[in-house]
Scaffold this active site. Structure first.
Site, PDB file in Angstrom:
ATOM      1  N   ARG A  51       1.027  -0.749  -0.200  1.00  0.00           N
ATOM      2  CA  ARG A  51       0.110  -0.076   0.017  1.00  0.00           C
ATOM      3  C   ARG A  51       0.765   1.006  -0.124  1.00  0.00           C
ATOM      4  O   ARG A  51       0.471   2.083  -0.740  1.00  0.00           O
ATOM      5  CB  ARG A  51      -0.767   0.145   0.955  1.00  0.00           C
ATOM      6  CG  ARG A  51      -2.320   1.060   1.335  1.00  0.00           C
ATOM      7  CD  ARG A  51      -3.137   1.182   1.561  1.00  0.00           C
ATOM      8  NE  ARG A  51      -2.952   0.179   3.275  1.00  0.00           N
ATOM      9  CZ  ARG A  51      -2.268   0.316   4.646  1.00  0.00           C
ATOM     10  NH1 ARG A  51      -2.444   1.640   4.423  1.00  0.00           N
ATOM     11  NH2 ARG A  51      -2.026  -0.280   5.594  1.00  0.00           N
ATOM     12  N   TYR A 103     -10.193  21.644 -13.958  1.00  0.00           N
ATOM     13  CA  TYR A 103     -11.131  20.755 -14.756  1.00  0.00           C
ATOM     14  C   TYR A 103     -12.045  20.697 -14.211  1.00  0.00           C
ATOM     15  O   TYR A 103     -12.209  20.412 -12.828  1.00  0.00           O
ATOM     16  CB  TYR A 103      -9.835  19.495 -14.756  1.00  0.00           C
ATOM     17  CG  TYR A 103     -10.787  17.984 -14.722  1.00  0.00           C
ATOM     18  CD1 TYR A 103     -11.446  17.290 -15.266  1.00  0.00           C
ATOM     19  CD2 TYR A 103     -10.693  17.403 -13.155  1.00  0.00           C
ATOM     20  CE1 TYR A 103     -12.423  16.232 -15.842  1.00  0.00           C
ATOM     21  CE2 TYR A 103     -11.174  15.926 -13.016  1.00  0.00           C
ATOM     22  CZ  TYR A 103     -11.977  15.279 -14.186  1.00  0.00           C
ATOM     23  OH  TYR A 103     -13.075  14.142 -14.606  1.00  0.00           O
ATOM     24  N   ASP A 176      -1.719  22.091 -12.462  1.00  0.00           N
ATOM     25  CA  ASP A 176      -2.022  20.758 -13.123  1.00  0.00           C
ATOM     26  C   ASP A 176      -1.987  21.131 -14.780  1.00  0.00           C
ATOM     27  O   ASP A 176      -1.898  21.735 -15.125  1.00  0.00           O
ATOM     28  CB  ASP A 176      -3.371  21.011 -13.472  1.00  0.00           C
ATOM     29  CG  ASP A 176      -4.111  18.955 -13.855  1.00  0.00           C
ATOM     30  OD1 ASP A 176      -3.381  18.894 -14.549  1.00  0.00           O
ATOM     31  OD2 ASP A 176      -4.882  19.290 -13.431  1.00  0.00           O
ATOM     32  N   LYS A 201      -3.854  10.758 -19.111  1.00  0.00           N
ATOM     33  CA  LYS A 201      -4.391  11.380 -20.712  1.00  0.00           C
ATOM     34  C   LYS A 201      -2.693  11.090 -21.475  1.00  0.00           C
ATOM     35  O   LYS A 201      -2.347  10.230 -21.865  1.00  0.00           O
ATOM     36  CB  LYS A 201      -4.165  12.631 -20.356  1.00  0.00           C
ATOM     37  CG  LYS A 201      -5.192  12.432 -19.317  1.00  0.00           C
ATOM     38  CD  LYS A 201      -6.838  12.432 -19.845  1.00  0.00           C
ATOM     39  CE  LYS A 201      -8.041  13.044 -18.594  1.00  0.00           C
ATOM     40  NZ  LYS A 201      -8.660  12.189 -18.219  1.00  0.00           N
TER      41      LYS A 201
HETATM   42  N1  PLP Z   1      -7.098  17.089 -14.650  1.00  0.00           N
HETATM   43  C1  PLP Z   1      -7.197  17.170 -16.101  1.00  0.00           C
HETATM   44  C2  PLP Z   1      -6.597  18.267 -16.478  1.00  0.00           C
HETATM   45  C3  PLP Z   1      -7.990  15.957 -16.838  1.00  0.00           C
HETATM   46  O1  PLP Z   1      -8.497  16.649 -18.366  1.00  0.00           O
HETATM   47  C4  PLP Z   1      -8.297  15.598 -15.733  1.00  0.00           C
HETATM   48  C5  PLP Z   1      -9.089  14.389 -16.360  1.00  0.00           C
HETATM   49  O2  PLP Z   1     -10.353  14.791 -17.273  1.00  0.00           O
HETATM   50  C6  PLP Z   1      -8.218  15.280 -14.646  1.00  0.00           C
HETATM   51  C7  PLP Z   1      -6.924  15.869 -13.916  1.00  0.00           C
HETATM   52  C8  PLP Z   1      -8.639  14.053 -13.525  1.00  0.00           C
HETATM   53  O3  PLP Z   1      -8.128  12.900 -13.662  1.00  0.00           O
HETATM   54  P1  PLP Z   1      -7.917  11.433 -13.747  1.00  0.00           P
HETATM   55  O4  PLP Z   1      -9.526  11.661 -14.722  1.00  0.00           O
HETATM   56  O5  PLP Z   1      -6.912  10.304 -14.154  1.00  0.00           O
HETATM   57  O6  PLP Z   1      -8.499  11.039 -12.194  1.00  0.00           O
END
Ligand code: PLP
Length: 379
Positions: A51, A103, A176, A201
């Site tokens: 873990r 997001y 991000d 992604k």
């Molecule tokens: N940040 C961005 C820019 C995203 O497009 C996404 C998902 O679409 C996330 C964070 C969240 O990631 P996850 O879907 O892997 O949890």
């Protein structure tokens, strides 16, 4: 493998690591959840339990860390769990500044769930440094969160400028960088303290792994608290997925350059399409973030763009219904091109206009992509 190699070389060879036991070119997947103690009760080999940590996960972390120039990197079971682990590690009672457009699911968590944990979040136009500065409360603000380019309007925020504002107020800057990828932007080199990726992604790139990552400028107390949150909440990525993630990253540089070239070409052609009212893409000279993106993204603008249909929401949904090569699906950053009516998924309160289609340009032949979307837009 020396850090002097380019990101493309580092990723292609996954830092050159092999299986020393067999001399296999590809390291194995380490699945064991538990490890043998030494006779004197110690764990000298390092691993104790599955873990908190795992050797195959560490392989993926090492590659991401090398690409981002990080002192420490932690991989998670999703991008959301990576981001939430960082917010949880700040502790209660702190103030956070985040983008108005970001997001959607993470914005939802910050707006609806974080207050119950006594995390106070203000949402601002992070593209505007003056507004960002006004929102920061020295002494109270612990974290500025940026997403650049940001989903799904592709605004560009100034990482170096935001880092100066954060640090002057005694706060950290986290970015991000999912859509920029470490190939086009290195936030830590621009002054950020933490970089977050939805590794689901571009990093993995094949739409077959859900994963997340945090890369830290320093292996310090913040990183240690996030490590503890990951361990306590069981947020680590499974070793199989970590193996796939490392495999996917071997072609990261090739994939993102192909996607970005396709996105640029499509943005130009779509700008002249009779059925398109507006193209949102930082690569276009009229985009408000164009000059900043040119400096911050190493001359590329990424593989994501959005279009606004001249005929409104129905025309946008109709276009998505008519494509055959583009895949009508959520997510982004895979080798296959995706199209999505974002307002449908974000629901009420979304800053996304109802006539908007988000396009994730894949690596297919751009002429095939163009023919399909041109025909679908024509109706
Ligand atoms: N940040 C961005 C820019 C995203 O497009 C996404 C998902 O679409 C996330 C964070 C969240 O990631 P996850 O879907 O892997 O949890």
């Amino acid at each position: 493998m020396s850090d002097d190699f380019s990101p493309r070389t580092l990723a292609a060879q996954a830092l050159g690591r092999i299986d020393e036991d067999t001399r296999g070119l590809v390291p194995p997947v380490h699945l064991s959840t538990t490890f043998i103690r030494d006779p004197d009760n110690q764990y000298r080999a390092g691993d104790v339990y599955g873990r908190p940590d795992n050797a195959t996960v560490r392989e993926a972390e090492a590659v991401i860390g090398a690409l981002e120039g990080a002192a420490a990197t932690l991989v998670f079971g999703s991008g959301m769990s990576a981001a939430v682990a960082l917010f949880l590690s700040l502790g209660p009672g702190v103030h956070i500044v985040a983008p108005r457009v970001m997001y959607w699911a993470l914005r939802g968590w910050l707006a609806n769930d974080a207050p119950a944990l006594r995390l106070h979040v203000d949402f601002v136009e992070t593209e505007d440094l003056a507004e960002l500065k006004r929102a920061v409360r020295p002494g109270a603000t612990k974290l500025i969160w940026l997403e650049t380019p940001s989903n799904p309007l592709w605004g560009v925020s100034d990482i170096a400028g935001a880092a100066r504002i954060a640090h002057a107020a005694g706060a950290w800057l986290a970015v991000d960088s999912t859509c920029a990828t470490p190939i086009f932007t290195r936030p830590l080199a621009l002054g950020a303290d933490v970089v977050m990726h939805s590794a689901t992604k571009y990093l993995n790139g094949h739409s077959d792994v859900v994963a997340g990552a945090l890369a830290f400028a320093r292996d310090d107390a913040l990183c240690e608290r996030v490590r503890a949150v990951r361990k306590a909440h069981g947020l680590i990525l499974h070793p199989f997925e970590a193996f796939l993630l490392t495999r996917g990253m071997r072609t990261l540089d090739l994939r993102v350059r192909a996607s970005a070239a396709n996105a640029m070409e499509l943005a130009i052609r779509l700008s002249n399409h009779a059925a398109v009212a507006e193209v949102l893409y930082p690569g276009l000279p009229h985009h408000p973030g164009h000059q900043l993106a040119r400096r911050q993204m190493q001359g590329s603008f990424g593989g994501m763009l959005s279009i606004r249909a001249r005929g409104g929401a129905d025309a946008a949904i109709g276009t998505a219904a008519r494509v055959t090569l583009w895949k009508r699906a959520t997510s982004l950053g895979g080798v296959e091109s995706l199209i999505e009516h974002r307002a449908s998924i974000e629901g009420p309160g979304s800053p996304c206009p109802p006539d908007l289609l988000r396009l994730s340009a894949g690596i297919e032949d751009v002429e095939d992509l163009w023919r399909d979307i041109d025909r679908a837009l024509a109706g």
